[in-house]
Write an enzyme that holds these catalytic residues in place. Structure first.
Site, PDB file in Angstrom:
ATOM      1  N   ASP A 299      26.188   5.201 -45.487  1.00 42.43           N
ATOM      2  CA  ASP A 299      27.632   5.289 -45.669  1.00 42.43           C
ATOM      3  C   ASP A 299      28.232   3.800 -45.788  1.00 42.43           C
ATOM      4  OD1 ASP A 299      28.128   8.133 -44.120  1.00 42.43           O
ATOM      5  OD2 ASP A 299      27.819   6.498 -42.238  1.00 42.43           O
TER       6      ASP A 299
HETATM    7  C1  26A Z   1      28.442  17.099 -38.286  1.00 45.09           C
HETATM    8  N1  26A Z   1      28.182  16.121 -37.728  1.00 45.09           N
HETATM    9  C2  26A Z   1      26.287  16.240 -37.464  1.00 45.09           C
HETATM   10  C3  26A Z   1      28.368  15.001 -37.707  1.00 45.09           C
HETATM   11  C4  26A Z   1      27.481  13.502 -37.563  1.00 45.09           C
HETATM   12  C5  26A Z   1      27.811  12.199 -38.240  1.00 45.09           C
HETATM   13  N2  26A Z   1      29.492  12.207 -38.847  1.00 45.09           N
HETATM   14  C6  26A Z   1      30.160  13.230 -38.905  1.00 45.09           C
HETATM   15  N3  26A Z   1      29.559  14.840 -38.535  1.00 45.09           N
HETATM   16  N4  26A Z   1      26.349  13.021 -37.039  1.00 45.09           N
HETATM   17  C7  26A Z   1      26.206  11.683 -37.202  1.00 45.09           C
HETATM   18  N5  26A Z   1      27.125  10.899 -38.033  1.00 45.09           N
HETATM   19  C8  26A Z   1      27.758  10.051 -38.435  1.00 45.09           C
HETATM   20  O1  26A Z   1      27.161   9.729 -38.748  1.00 45.09           O
HETATM   21  C9  26A Z   1      26.715   8.138 -39.250  1.00 45.09           C
HETATM   22  C10 26A Z   1      25.623   7.656 -39.648  1.00 45.09           C
HETATM   23  O2  26A Z   1      25.241   7.781 -41.387  1.00 45.09           O
HETATM   24  C11 26A Z   1      26.859   8.963 -37.104  1.00 45.09           C
HETATM   25  O3  26A Z   1      28.642   8.998 -36.179  1.00 45.09           O
HETATM   26  C12 26A Z   1      27.022   7.635 -37.944  1.00 45.09           C
HETATM   27  O4  26A Z   1      27.833   6.828 -37.426  1.00 45.09           O
END
Ligand code: 26A
Length: 344
Positions: A299
Site C-alpha cells: 500500500d
Molecule cells: C476485504 N478485505 C479482506 C480487506 C482487507 C484490507 N483492506 C481492505 N479490505 N484485508 C486486509 N486489509 C488491509 O490491508 C493492509 C495491508 O495491505 C489491512 O488493514 C492492512 O492494513
C-alpha cells in the site's frame, strides 16, 4: 473534515483498524497461510476476541486503500488527498480519523449505526503477514454517499482516483461510478488488485472495472492469481502477465494503461498498453535488522507511486518514490511511515 477545499486525489476503500500480533500458533490454530489476505470465515470470527484477550495486540490504522492514501499524502502538499469508506460510530473510527488527520488525509467517511468499524487481524511470522478481515461497517458503504451534498464536490473536484480491489467484495457499483466518471472526463483511475482472492473469486466484478483502469497495481501473487483465473499459459511470468493486463480493452483509449507489479524485494515490473516491451526496476534489499514487519508495504508503494504521479512525475520516478515508501513502511510497525517526515 475540512470542507470547501477540493483534493486532487480521491481514494476509496474499506477503513479498518489493524490488530497486530506475532504468533505462529495463531496461524496454525486458524489454518492461515503465512502470507495472505482473506475475509474471516465463520469459524475464524473468534480470532478478534482471542487476540484482544490473550495477545496484547498493537493497534494501528489500516485498510489497504486508506494506507495508500496516507502514503500519497506523505509526498504531496497539504490538502491533496481525501479518503472515503464506511465506519461505525465508535472509538475505532476515531482512531482512524486521527491517523488520517495527523498524516494529511481528509476523512470523508460514511457513518453507519448498524455495525462497528471493521478490523483486520494481522498475524506476523518472520517477514510474512497474514491478514484476516471482518469488514463490518466497511461493507455497508452505499453508493448514495458518493452523490451526497458533502461528498459529490470532492468526487467531482478530484483529478485522480484510487480504489482498493478489496472494495469489489461488496462495492462494485460504487467503484464503477467513480471509474466511469473518471473515464468520461479524461481523469485518471487507479485500482489495486489487493489480494489473490480478488481475481480468483471476484473475477466478474474485476472484469467490470478493468476497462476503466488507467493505473493497475498488484504484487506477484495477485498477478499470478489473475493469470490462473484467466487461463494464461505462464502465470508466473510477471512481465507477460503485466503486459496481458495492460493490453485488456480500455474505455478511454486516449490514455494508455500502466500496470505496475511489485514482487517484495525482487524487481518491480511495469507494462504499458502502448508498448510491447516491459520495464523492470530493481529494489534495494533491506537487511533483516532493517525489517520490522511487511504489513502495508504494498500500500505504501502504491500510495507513494500515486502521490508522485499526482505531482506530475514520470513513471520511473513514481516507481522510485514507491520503492522508498515501501521500504520506509517495512521499517515501521504496521502500515505506518516515518515521522517526523523524511525527505523522499
Ligand atoms: C476485504 N478485505 C479482506 C480487506 C482487507 C484490507 N483492506 C481492505 N479490505 N484485508 C486486509 N486489509 C488491509 O490491508 C493492509 C495491508 O495491505 C489491512 O488493514 C492492512 O492494513
Amino acid at each position: 473534515m475540512t470542507t470547501s477545499a477540493t483534493y486532487p486525489l480521491f481514494c476509496m476503500g474499506n477503513p479498518l483498524l489493524d490488530m497486530q500480533v506475532r504468533s505462529p500458533e495463531l496461524l496454525q490454530k486458524y489454518n492461515l497461510k503465512p502470507n495472505d489476505a482473506i475475509l474471516a470465515s465463520k469459524d475464524q470470527m473468534v480470532i478478534y476476541d482471542e487476540i484482544v484477550r490473550d495477545h496484547n495486540p498493537t493497534y494501528v490504522a489500516g485498510g489497504a486503500a486508506q494506507n495508500a492514501a496516507r502514503a500519497a499524502a506523505y509526498v504531496l502538499p497539504e490538502n491533496s488527498v481525501v479518503y472515503t469508506g464506511c465506519v461505525g460510530k465508535d472509538v475505532l473510527a476515531n482512531t482512524l480519523r486521527s491517523a488520517n488527520q495527523r498524516e494529511g488525509v481528509a476523512s470523508a467517511y460514511q457513518v453507519t449505526t448498524e455495525e462497528n468499524t471493521g478490523a483486520c487481524a494481522v498475524i506476523l511470522t518472520d517477514h510474512n503477514r497474514s491478514l484476516v478481515t471482518t469488514l463490518r461497517a466497511a461493507e455497508k458503504f452505499n453508493k448514495s454517499h458518493l452523490s451526497s451534498p458533502a461528498i459529490l464536490p470532492l468526487v467531482d473536484g478530484a483529478k485522480f482516483y484510487y480504489v482498493g480491489g478489496f472494495f469489489l467484495t461488496h462495492g462494485t457499483e460504487s467503484a464503477l461510478e467513480i471509474a466511469q466518471k473518471a473515464s468520461n472526463s479524461g481523469k485518471v483511475f487507479a485500482l489495486n488488485l489487493s489480494a489473490p482472492f480478488i481475481p480468483q473469486f471476484f473475477k466478474v466484478q474485476l472484469e467490470q472495472v478493468l476497462p476503466y483502469v488507467d493505473i493497475l497495481f498488484g504484487n506477484e501473487s495477485e498477478a499470478e492469481s489473475w493469470a490462473n483465473a484467466n487461463g494464461l499459459s505462464k502465470p508466473t511470468d510477471l512481465p507477460a502477465v503485466a503486459l496481458a493486463l495492460a493490453k485488456l480493452p480500455k474505455s478511454n483509449a486516449s490514455r494508455p494503461r500502466t500496470v505496475v507489479i511489485t514482487s517484495g524485494s525482487e524487481a518491480t515490473v511495469v507494462a504499458t498498453s502502448d508498448s510491447d516491451d516491459t520495464k523492470t526496476y530493481s529494489v534495494n534489499k533491506l537487511s533483516d535488522e532493517q525489517i520490522v514487519d511487511t504489513n502495508g508495504a504494498g500500500d505504501a508503494f502504491a500510495g507513494g507511486f500515486m502521490g508522485a504521479y499526482v505531482s506530475g512525475k514520470s513513471v520511473p520516478e513514481c516507481v522510485e518514490v514507491g520503492h522508498k515508501l515501501g521500504a520506509m513502511c517495512v521499517g515501521q510497525i504496521g502500515p505506518q511511515l516515518a515521522w517526523p517526515k523524511q525527505q523522499v
